[in-house]
Design an enzyme around this catalytic site. Structure first.
Site, mmCIF file in Angstrom:
data_model
loop_
_atom_site.group_PDB
_atom_site.id
_atom_site.type_symbol
_atom_site.label_atom_id
_atom_site.label_comp_id
_atom_site.label_asym_id
_atom_site.label_seq_id
_atom_site.Cartn_x
_atom_site.Cartn_y
_atom_site.Cartn_z
ATOM 1 C CB CYS A 135 2.277 -6.946 2.549
ATOM 2 S SG CYS A 135 1.170 -6.110 1.377
ATOM 3 C CD GLU A 188 5.451 -2.765 3.949
ATOM 4 O OE1 GLU A 188 5.146 -2.559 5.148
ATOM 5 O OE2 GLU A 188 5.407 -3.891 3.434
#
Length: 225
Positions: free
Chosen positions: A2, A102
């Site tokens: 992340c 992402e």
């Protein structure tokens, strides 16, 4: 992993969801490592919202620059890895967000996606925090725990942040809970049917660009490798 996330929800919503006092927070659309992030933790038996530097600096680190390499901790090893194991036992927190980014491998370049809850509500990513000092310099920093992706995220990336269930908030935050098996049991992939993923523009690649357009969906479909 992340590496970017968002937090644009109204402060009153955050206060209600996380049962904590929240002063007015400026909306954030492209939160990046080494920046300050909002985290809920328990101090003196009471929840508080703190601003922590994203990128955990262990208390024993000689140079705080190490934090830039410790923005994430893997759920599979967080209880044993020297950089995280002490914080995992005593200094856990909720990293507050309402979405994360992402990047999917695609041609001619990686395609960013913004992932959020289907109902748009804010959520808590499992985090750890640490205090570091040297001479007159001190800082509080944090990391986000990641795990294997669910069915929605798997075609996009091989990791995703751990999104905690609200029923687990109290246990996760309680510094008196020191049961690795119980804690690691919370570090699961969030249900795919409760998330949505939307392709967004490449301007999110610029960490200095913090604008609502970062999370606006685009119509182009990426060409995969």
């Amino acid at each position: 992993m992340c590496g970017r996330f968002t937090l644009s929800a109204p402060s009153e919503d955050l206060s209600s969801i996380f049962n904590v006092e929240v002063e007015a927070l400026a909306p954030r659309y492209n939160i990046a490592p080494t920046q300050m992030v909002s985290a809920v933790r328990v101090v003196g038996g009471k929840r508080h919202l703190a601003l922590l530097r994203w990128g955990l600096v262990p208390s024993w680190a000689k140079d705080p620059k190490v934090g830039a390499r410790l923005i994430n901790a893997r759920a599979e090893t967080v209880a044993e890895k020297p950089s995280f194991r002490s914080a995992f036992r005593r200094r856990r927190c909720l990293i507050v967000a309402d979405g994360f980014y992402e990047w999917q491998k695609a041609k001619p370049r990686k395609q960013p996606f913004h992932i959020a809850c289907t109902d748009g509500r804010p959520f808590a990513m499992a985090g750890l925090w640490e205090f570091w000092s040297k001479g007159d310099v001190s800082m509080e920093s944090c990391t986000i725990i990641t795990t294997a992706p669910n069915e929605l995220l798997a075609p996009i990336h091989d990791r995703m942040p751990v999104i905690l269930e609200p029923r687990d908030y109290d246990t996760w935050l309680d510094p008196e809970v020191d049961d690795p098996e119980r804690l690691t049991g919370m570090l699961q992939s969030f249900p795919a049917d409760q998330l949505r993923a939307s392709p967004v523009g490449h301007w999110v690649n610029n960490a200095a660009f913090d604008h609502p357009s970062c999370m606006e969906p685009v119509s182009e479909t990426p060409t995969l490798f």
